[in-house]
Scaffold this motif. Structure first.
Motif, short mmCIF file in Angstrom:
data_model
loop_
_atom_site.label_atom_id
_atom_site.label_comp_id
_atom_site.label_asym_id
_atom_site.label_seq_id
_atom_site.Cartn_x
_atom_site.Cartn_y
_atom_site.Cartn_z
N VAL A 39 0.87 -1.22 0.03
CA VAL A 39 -0.06 -0.02 -0.15
C VAL A 39 0.86 1.44 -0.04
O VAL A 39 0.52 2.39 -0.61
CB VAL A 39 -1.04 0.14 1.34
CG1 VAL A 39 -0.34 0.08 2.52
CG2 VAL A 39 -2.03 0.97 1.16
N VAL A 40 1.85 1.20 0.65
CA VAL A 40 2.80 2.30 0.63
C VAL A 40 3.42 2.51 -0.64
O VAL A 40 3.74 3.73 -1.05
CB VAL A 40 3.86 2.13 1.86
CG1 VAL A 40 4.79 3.64 1.95
CG2 VAL A 40 3.26 2.05 3.15
N TYR A 41 4.02 1.48 -1.39
CA TYR A 41 4.31 1.79 -2.75
C TYR A 41 3.33 2.35 -3.67
O TYR A 41 3.72 3.35 -4.42
CB TYR A 41 4.69 0.34 -3.19
CG TYR A 41 6.15 -0.14 -2.85
CD1 TYR A 41 7.42 0.26 -3.32
CD2 TYR A 41 6.03 -1.28 -1.70
CE1 TYR A 41 8.49 -0.28 -2.85
CE2 TYR A 41 7.36 -1.73 -1.51
CZ TYR A 41 8.38 -1.42 -1.90
OH TYR A 41 9.66 -1.83 -1.19
N GLN A 42 2.09 1.92 -3.51
CA GLN A 42 1.11 2.33 -4.34
C GLN A 42 0.72 3.90 -3.98
O GLN A 42 0.58 4.57 -5.12
CB GLN A 42 -0.15 1.47 -4.20
CG GLN A 42 0.02 0.12 -4.74
CD GLN A 42 -1.37 -0.64 -4.72
OE1 GLN A 42 -2.10 -0.31 -4.03
NE2 GLN A 42 -1.32 -1.98 -5.29
N ARG A 43 0.73 4.19 -2.93
CA ARG A 43 0.16 5.52 -2.52
C ARG A 43 1.09 6.70 -2.77
O ARG A 43 1.04 7.82 -2.86
CB ARG A 43 -0.12 5.68 -1.16
CG ARG A 43 -1.20 4.36 -0.73
CD ARG A 43 -2.78 5.02 -1.24
NE ARG A 43 -3.65 3.82 -1.00
CZ ARG A 43 -4.38 3.52 0.26
NH1 ARG A 43 -4.01 4.21 1.19
NH2 ARG A 43 -5.27 2.65 0.24
N LEU A 44 2.60 6.18 -2.81
CA LEU A 44 3.45 7.25 -2.93
C LEU A 44 4.39 7.00 -4.28
O LEU A 44 5.35 7.85 -4.54
CB LEU A 44 4.68 7.11 -1.86
CG LEU A 44 4.33 7.10 -0.47
CD1 LEU A 44 5.30 7.15 0.57
CD2 LEU A 44 3.50 8.75 -0.27
N ALA A 45 3.97 6.20 -5.27
CA ALA A 45 4.38 6.12 -6.54
C ALA A 45 4.69 7.04 -7.31
O ALA A 45 5.36 7.34 -7.89
CB ALA A 45 3.78 4.70 -7.29
#
Length: 261
Positions: A39-45
């Motif tokens: 989720v962190v990868y997706q939200r900060l991509a």
């Protein structure tokens, strides 16, 4: 970073072994931890869009590959040679390299973004690593870092719950570490369970995390209901909330966005 929740015997032949040191995609038993990281990868991509990115401690490689969807160039760095070989074979878009995070094998001011998700808690010299990230970033570059919140991940313990962790941090400690290295901290966010996971917490005695931990510690087989619920978790089941809108000390993981002046 997995909390030693999976069963390596169920791994696909091409997958890295599940040791508890890193999380692995595609395993039902590991899915909660994988989605909590993803989720962190997706939200900060979007912070990586069109930029030269280093993922320092790329692990299995799924995150670096996700970033490659939007970045100009992605370097994945890991200390483990078998991991590097795996990433090279499985994720050809990632420029994977072998190296030590305490001495990043990159030139000064050579990347726009450094990503370090669920890794810093594994490092013995965290200050040295953060200084190295500052060195390789261009002026105005961004350091994206996440780590399990010490307060909620290993509550009441003198040593981390996970044997692969050396030092866990809370939000204030992470902020201090970044600022001491010269970074300006743009934002701090917390990972929380959303409504769906709150329902699963209630279904499993108040905490789906604790239900998994107890199973692992006891060496017990998976309860079918627990495994089904764990396997069904998705990134949308987690909230990523700015510290200004929550009690950051209650978060599961702490996420910082820091900028090199």
């Amino acid at each position: 970073m997995s909390a030693i929740m999976g069963d390596p015997d169920n791994a696909l032949p091409s997958a890295l072994p599940l040791t508890g040191e890193r999380t692995i995609p595609g395993l039902a038993e590991e899915n909660y931890w994988f989605r909590r990281h993803e989720v962190v990868y997706q939200r900060l991509a979007d912070r990586c869009a069109g930029r030269d990115v280093l993922e320092a401690g790329c692990g299995e490689g799924y995150g670096a590959d996700l970033i490659a969807d939007v970045a100009r160039h992605v370097i994945g760095l890991d200390y483990d040679e078998a991991t590097v070989a795996h990433v090279r074979a499985r994720y050809p878009r990632v420029d994977v390299r072998h190296g030590n995070l305490a001495e990043l094998p990159l030139d000064d001011a050579s990347v726009d973004v450094v990503v370090n998700f669920q890794v810093i808690e594994h490092l013995w010299d965290q200050a040295q690593f953060v200084s190295e990230c500052f060195r390789v970033l261009r002026p105005g570059g961004v350091f994206l870092v996440s780590t399990p919140n010490r307060i909620t991940f290993s509550p009441g313990r003198d040593t981390p719950l996970n044997p692969f962790h050396t030092r866990e941090l809370d939000a204030a400690e992470l902020t201090e570490l970044l600022q001491t290295a010269g970074f300006g901290v743009e934002d701090v966010l917390g990972v929380f369970h959303g409504a769906g996971l709150a329902e699963l917490d209630a279904r499993h005695g108040g905490s789906i995390i604790e239900a998994q931990v107890q199973r692992a510690v006891a060496g017990a087989p998976w309860d079918e209901r627990l495994l089904a619920d764990v396997a069904a978790v998705r990134t949308a089941d987690f909230d990523l909330t700015p510290a200004a809108e929550c009690n950051i000390d209650d978060s599961l993981d702490v996420v910082a966005i820091a900028v090199r002046p």
